[in-house]
Enzyme design. Sequence first.
Site, PDB file in Angstrom:
ATOM      1  N   ARG A  43       0.823  -1.217   0.000  1.00 46.65           N
ATOM      2  CA  ARG A  43       0.000   0.000   0.000  1.00 46.65           C
ATOM      3  C   ARG A  43       0.856   1.267   0.000  1.00 46.65           C
ATOM      4  NH1 ARG A  43      -5.429  -1.318   3.639  1.00 46.65           N
ATOM      5  NH2 ARG A  43      -6.151  -2.979   2.275  1.00 46.65           N
ATOM      6  N   ASP A 153     -14.975  10.731   7.729  1.00 40.57           N
ATOM      7  CA  ASP A 153     -13.956   9.692   7.544  1.00 40.57           C
ATOM      8  C   ASP A 153     -12.603  10.343   7.791  1.00 40.57           C
ATOM      9  OD1 ASP A 153     -14.152   6.739   5.999  1.00 40.57           O
ATOM     10  OD2 ASP A 153     -12.145   7.621   6.028  1.00 40.57           O
TER      11      ASP A 153
HETATM   12  C1  LIG Z   1     -14.226  -0.539   5.519  1.00 39.91           C
HETATM   13  S1  LIG Z   1     -14.685   1.149   5.449  1.00 39.91           S
HETATM   14  C2  LIG Z   1     -16.403   1.062   5.939  1.00 39.91           C
HETATM   15  C3  LIG Z   1     -17.280   2.006   5.146  1.00 39.91           C
HETATM   16  C4  LIG Z   1     -18.768   1.935   5.467  1.00 39.91           C
HETATM   17  N1  LIG Z   1     -19.033   2.331   6.834  1.00 39.91           N
HETATM   18  C5  LIG Z   1     -19.322   0.573   5.175  1.00 39.91           C
HETATM   19  O1  LIG Z   1     -19.610  -0.183   6.104  1.00 39.91           O
HETATM   20  O2  LIG Z   1     -19.478   0.242   3.999  1.00 39.91           O
HETATM   21  C6  LIG Z   1     -13.907   1.785   6.936  1.00 39.91           C
HETATM   22  C7  LIG Z   1     -13.657   3.287   6.899  1.00 39.91           C
HETATM   23  O3  LIG Z   1     -13.253   3.716   8.213  1.00 39.91           O
HETATM   24  C8  LIG Z   1     -12.283   4.753   8.069  1.00 39.91           C
HETATM   25  N2  LIG Z   1     -11.478   4.847   9.299  1.00 39.91           N
HETATM   26  C9  LIG Z   1     -10.531   4.001   9.744  1.00 39.91           C
HETATM   27  N3  LIG Z   1      -9.966   4.463  10.875  1.00 39.91           N
HETATM   28  C10 LIG Z   1     -10.589   5.638  11.158  1.00 39.91           C
HETATM   29  C11 LIG Z   1     -10.438   6.598  12.206  1.00 39.91           C
HETATM   30  N4  LIG Z   1      -9.540   6.462  13.187  1.00 39.91           N
HETATM   31  N5  LIG Z   1     -11.242   7.681  12.186  1.00 39.91           N
HETATM   32  C12 LIG Z   1     -12.158   7.840  11.197  1.00 39.91           C
HETATM   33  N6  LIG Z   1     -12.329   6.977  10.176  1.00 39.91           N
HETATM   34  C13 LIG Z   1     -11.549   5.887  10.152  1.00 39.91           C
HETATM   35  C14 LIG Z   1     -11.466   4.319   6.848  1.00 39.91           C
HETATM   36  O4  LIG Z   1     -10.802   5.404   6.238  1.00 39.91           O
HETATM   37  C15 LIG Z   1     -12.534   3.669   5.955  1.00 39.91           C
HETATM   38  O5  LIG Z   1     -12.992   4.539   4.947  1.00 39.91           O
END
Ligand SMILES: C[S@@+](CC[C@H](N)C(=O)[O-])C[C@H]1O[C@@H](n2cnc3c(N)ncnc32)[C@H](O)[C@@H]1O
Length: 285
Positions: A43, A153
Amino acid sequence: MPNNEPQGFKEISDKEFKIISDYIEKNIGIKISPSKKVMIQSRLFHRLKKLNFTDYKQYIDYVFNSENSDDELVMMINAITTNKTDFFRETDHFRFLEQVVLPEFVSRHKNNVKIWSAGCSSGEEPYTISMVMEEFCSKNPGKITGYKITGTDISTKVLDKACHAVYSLESVAHLDLGLKKKYFMKNTEKKLVMVKENIRSHVNFKRLNFMDGDFSMSEVYDVIFCRNVLIYFNKETQENVIRKFLRYLTPDGYLFLGHSETILSMNLPLKSCAPAVYKRVLKAD
Ligand SMILES: C[S@@+](CC[C@H](N)C(=O)[O-])C[C@H]1O[C@@H](n2cnc3c(N)ncnc32)[C@H](O)[C@@H]1O
């Protein structure tokens, strides 16, 4: 090394991997086990290439010790986060919203609804919620007079995509034709769709890190979706983050988690209503 990496690139060492994974866990909450070393290397490879570096030590000096740190940290987080999402992902949650939560709000005379999609990735989740709200409003005229959805996000890359609201034709292939016609504009030549203005106008986006103090959100929400995010955190961090969400959830408000996430064993003022759906109560049982 990924197959497309040119000769001359040095593999990430265990020590370099540890510096990066420790930083990510402490500042972003995401726990990265040593078995993910190759994934992290792959990545970050594009960042190294872009910066003309051939080893991860140079990159670590640049990202942690140079005057470019702030900007590169954002890029590093963009590269490392997992952003998989879909329109109507875990679709039973949207049925529950439409068939249980919204009728209950109407019976409580709550006609203005605020929803937070926390960890919204590229916007498919908040736009899905907006479509569900629109469907409910058209079937129940006058019952809900306003609604607003906030998507947050940590990744600026996915937030940028969310704001543009342009997706591949493939990403909506599984949706009902009626929904597609009502809520998307199609560009057949480019094989793209754009979410229509009536759906987008209810949704706004901002960057937020769940590890930040008390979030400093300016509103409280009737429903919070935080799905498929906490799974990347350890138990203690998960509980801390949910406690912070509770400060922004109205009494009797709903919290939706991902289907593989659970609050079992956490003593939280939430009662289970459906798989991975919880309702705020005054005190934990
Ligand atoms: C797998 S996606 C899930 C998206 C959506 N909620 C779904 O279920 O389809 C997880 C998201 O969480 C965000 N994320 C991870 N760590 C985070 C943090 N500390 N604060 C805010 N967002 C975060 C990532 O950037 C990513 O876009």
